[in-house]
Design a protein around this motif. Sequence first.
Motif, PDB file in Angstrom:
ATOM      1  N   VAL A   1       2.061   6.927  -6.802  1.00 55.33           N
ATOM      2  CA  VAL A   1       1.081   7.941  -7.212  1.00 55.33           C
ATOM      3  C   VAL A   1       1.575   9.339  -6.831  1.00 55.33           C
ATOM      4  CG1 VAL A   1      -1.295   8.760  -6.984  1.00 55.33           C
ATOM      5  CG2 VAL A   1      -0.830   6.314  -7.009  1.00 55.33           C
TER       6      VAL A   1
ATOM      7  N   THR B   1      -5.187   1.751  -7.286  1.00 53.02           N
ATOM      8  CA  THR B   1      -6.307   2.439  -6.632  1.00 53.02           C
ATOM      9  C   THR B   1      -6.735   1.695  -5.369  1.00 53.02           C
ATOM     10  OG1 THR B   1      -7.088   3.265  -8.770  1.00 53.02           O
ATOM     11  CG2 THR B   1      -8.659   3.285  -6.958  1.00 53.02           C
TER      12      THR B   1
ATOM     13  N   SER C   1      -0.491  10.663 -10.817  1.00 49.60           N
ATOM     14  CA  SER C   1      -1.522   9.985 -11.603  1.00 49.60           C
ATOM     15  C   SER C   1      -1.559   8.513 -11.217  1.00 49.60           C
ATOM     16  CB  SER C   1      -1.228  10.124 -13.098  1.00 49.60           C
ATOM     17  OG  SER C   1      -1.920   9.159 -13.862  1.00 49.60           O
ATOM     18  N   PHE C   2      -2.772   7.957 -11.045  1.00 47.01           N
ATOM     19  CA  PHE C   2      -2.898   6.541 -10.742  1.00 47.01           C
ATOM     20  C   PHE C   2      -2.509   5.695 -11.955  1.00 47.01           C
ATOM     21  CE2 PHE C   2      -5.296   8.331  -7.313  1.00 47.01           C
ATOM     22  CZ  PHE C   2      -5.221   7.408  -6.286  1.00 47.01           C
ATOM     23  N   THR C   3      -2.828   6.181 -13.152  1.00 50.60           N
ATOM     24  CA  THR C   3      -2.498   5.434 -14.367  1.00 50.60           C
ATOM     25  C   THR C   3      -0.992   5.347 -14.564  1.00 50.60           C
ATOM     26  OG1 THR C   3      -4.557   6.150 -15.412  1.00 50.60           O
ATOM     27  CG2 THR C   3      -2.815   5.332 -16.865  1.00 50.60           C
TER      28      THR C   3
ATOM     29  N   ALA D   1      -3.839  13.356  -9.642  1.00 49.87           N
ATOM     30  CA  ALA D   1      -4.039  13.102  -8.211  1.00 49.87           C
ATOM     31  C   ALA D   1      -3.090  14.020  -7.454  1.00 49.87           C
ATOM     32  CB  ALA D   1      -3.762  11.644  -7.891  1.00 49.87           C
TER      33      ALA D   1
ATOM     34  N   GLN E   1       0.832  -1.204   0.000  1.00 49.00           N
ATOM     35  CA  GLN E   1       0.000   0.000   0.000  1.00 49.00           C
ATOM     36  C   GLN E   1       0.867   1.255   0.000  1.00 49.00           C
ATOM     37  OE1 GLN E   1      -2.506  -0.524   3.423  1.00 49.00           O
ATOM     38  NE2 GLN E   1      -3.641  -2.246   2.529  1.00 49.00           N
TER      39      GLN E   1
ATOM     40  N   ARG F   1      -8.477  13.871  -5.933  1.00 47.58           N
ATOM     41  CA  ARG F   1      -8.554  13.249  -7.245  1.00 47.58           C
ATOM     42  C   ARG F   1      -9.319  14.131  -8.222  1.00 47.58           C
ATOM     43  NH1 ARG F   1      -8.435   9.684  -3.150  1.00 47.58           N
ATOM     44  NH2 ARG F   1      -7.526   7.603  -3.430  1.00 47.58           N
TER      45      ARG F   1
ATOM     46  N   GLN G   1      -4.008  -0.515 -12.979  1.00 47.09           N
ATOM     47  CA  GLN G   1      -4.472   0.726 -12.337  1.00 47.09           C
ATOM     48  C   GLN G   1      -5.466   0.445 -11.211  1.00 47.09           C
ATOM     49  OE1 GLN G   1      -7.709   2.450 -12.936  1.00 47.09           O
ATOM     50  NE2 GLN G   1      -7.099   3.976 -11.425  1.00 47.09           N
ATOM     51  N   PRO G   2      -6.421  -0.506 -11.381  1.00 46.73           N
ATOM     52  CA  PRO G   2      -7.316  -0.815 -10.257  1.00 46.73           C
ATOM     53  C   PRO G   2      -6.571  -1.319  -9.028  1.00 46.73           C
ATOM     54  CG  PRO G   2      -8.252  -1.618 -12.305  1.00 46.73           C
ATOM     55  CD  PRO G   2      -6.847  -1.186 -12.622  1.00 46.73           C
TER      56      PRO G   2
ATOM     57  N   VAL H   1      -4.178   2.191  -2.452  1.00 37.66           N
ATOM     58  CA  VAL H   1      -4.258   3.526  -1.865  1.00 37.66           C
ATOM     59  C   VAL H   1      -5.552   3.688  -1.070  1.00 37.66           C
ATOM     60  CG1 VAL H   1      -4.403   6.008  -2.354  1.00 37.66           C
ATOM     61  CG2 VAL H   1      -2.773   4.572  -3.609  1.00 37.66           C
ATOM     62  N   LYS H   2      -6.654   3.190  -1.618  1.00 36.43           N
ATOM     63  CA  LYS H   2      -7.930   3.276  -0.924  1.00 36.43           C
ATOM     64  C   LYS H   2      -7.879   2.535   0.409  1.00 36.43           C
ATOM     65  CE  LYS H   2     -12.883   2.380  -1.474  1.00 36.43           C
ATOM     66  NZ  LYS H   2     -13.950   1.821  -2.364  1.00 36.43           N
TER      67      LYS H   2
END
Length: 293
Positions: free
Chosen positions: A12, A33, A17-19, A55, A5, A50, A29-30, A36-37
């Motif tokens: 990021v 995400t 950017s997450f991408t 980001a 994590q 975001r 990318q998911p 980080v979430k």
Amino acid sequence: MNLFQLRAFDAVSREGSFTRAAKRLSISQPAVTGHVKALEERYDLVLFRRTARSAELTPQGEALAALTRPLFGLVEQAEDLLLANRALVTGRIEIAADSPHVVMPLLARLRARHPGITVSLSLGNAAETYEALLTERASIGVVTEAEPREELHLEVLAVSEIRAVLARSHPLAGRAALDLAALDGQAMVLREPTSVTRRTFDRACRSRGVEPLVLMELDSREAVIEAAAAGIGIGIVSSLECGEDGRIRAIPITGADLSNRHAIACLARRRSLRLIRAVLDLAAETRPVGDRP
């Protein structure tokens, strides 16, 4: 604490950017995400603001990034040490620069010497380039008139001269060179006062008591050239940025020091990393003779 994590968060924070972070880590990318979430939910924090395209770090995110960047910088150094005996055939390096005209020849040499290395290039002004270096979003920076800083390692990469840009129909366009004094009272179109080129020119004018008539202040080299080509006034550009344009003449200016040094920079503590050292070695091969050790 989950290091996956933290690694996702750090990527990021560096990429904005997450991408791009997903590409940096070679995961989806998911997945980035999700990591980080999960970090945000576990510690009840909001680490990023975001938007559709980026980001941005929140104050809490900035505080965490200040810890994760040196942490994963050490991981990078450890990996570099372990790979020391391998040939440099793959890798990825982030470069920030304040001028494409200075950095592109270097990137061409890097591509020819190490074709397996992927380069991520971001262009901005000098302040943005410094910020990218100091926050470790970039490993290498190329800056004009670099300010020495204790935490940075700097080497001269190139030297340029400021030239006057005139429409071919301008009365002074036929000269081989222009003394700076000839620009006293002349209508001029210049970059904004914060531009390095503009600061160098203004400093030379003050030293000679020259007062040009500034008709326009423009925010790009392209705009200066277009204004000069239209006959609005005389512009100034770096000798590295003149290009080929049949509408104008770029003429050397004499009578004052109108040179700018372009430096390649990295964090001093990271200069021994293999990828960074490879770029520095390429820069040293073409360094001006007077600036070689």
